[in-house]
Scaffold this motif. Sequence first.
Motif, mmCIF file in Angstrom:
data_model
loop_
_atom_site.group_PDB
_atom_site.id
_atom_site.type_symbol
_atom_site.label_atom_id
_atom_site.label_comp_id
_atom_site.label_asym_id
_atom_site.label_seq_id
_atom_site.Cartn_x
_atom_site.Cartn_y
_atom_site.Cartn_z
ATOM 1 N N SER A 52 0.818 -1.244 -0.110
ATOM 2 C CA SER A 52 0.133 -0.025 0.062
ATOM 3 C C SER A 52 0.977 1.198 0.148
ATOM 4 O O SER A 52 2.061 1.056 -0.001
ATOM 5 N N LYS A 120 -8.462 0.395 4.006
ATOM 6 C CA LYS A 120 -7.855 -0.473 3.056
ATOM 7 C C LYS A 120 -6.428 -0.374 3.113
ATOM 8 O O LYS A 120 -5.837 0.760 3.383
ATOM 9 N N ARG A 121 -5.697 -1.563 3.003
ATOM 10 C CA ARG A 121 -4.318 -1.470 2.987
ATOM 11 C C ARG A 121 -3.895 -2.646 1.833
ATOM 12 O O ARG A 121 -4.207 -3.654 2.373
ATOM 13 N N GLY A 122 -3.826 -2.461 0.694
ATOM 14 C CA GLY A 122 -3.565 -3.048 -0.402
ATOM 15 C C GLY A 122 -4.797 -3.749 -0.487
ATOM 16 O O GLY A 122 -5.953 -3.216 -0.822
#
Length: 241
Positions: A52, A120-122
């Motif tokens: 990310s 969201k993270r990746g």
Amino acid sequence: MKTTEYIQLKIDRLPKGYVFTYDDFITEVNKKEAIIKSLNRMVASGKINKLSKGKYYKPESTVFGTLLPEQYQVVKDLLEKDGKLIGYITGYGIYNQLGLTTQISNTIQIGKNEIRPAFKRGKYKIAFIRQKNNIIKENIPLLQLLDAIRYIKTIPDATVGASGKRLMTIIKTFTAKDQALLIRLALKYPPATRALLGAMLENIQSEQQTEVLRNSLNPITVYKLSVPKNVLPNAENWNIK
């Protein structure tokens, strides 16, 4: 040594799947922009992958494709601060480890005293569950189990009955000391969790005194958990329907 050479040498020494940021290099190479450019060039060349914004990892390739980092690596910055535990992984990933479901989720749930909105993270969604107990290493397996009891109706691809059986099997393997600690930690959980734990301990004929759990409950409150009678025949004693 040039910045790029230094970064590449350090990355070569990292294990596959290890998540890092440009902060891991700044203490030795005080050139933030040069570091970021160098890392992004490595992403473009396939040397490393981007998880990310600002987060990278060493990819591990298999015949099934490139593996994502372990969940701990993805969220480790949210679990520790200055060497102190501030959170723990719980929820969907732990349900799988406990044998409650076979499903693997892209949502990583974290228990923390102070929570924040999900983000969201990746490829992952990071969500949070408020934990009122102190978070220390020794308590984490018990907190994870209590979280599973609390959210027993939402465990994916599992019935309440099957989950109840599995949880009681696990609790039965705990030492008397751990069962006593489980009760103490449960006192900071919602009433339905306390009631279900009390019924489970009573059903497996634990030597633990469950009166502290019963006395913490409102005697007229009914908990609609839909636990089958063949799994928890004493459910009504705890006002569980």
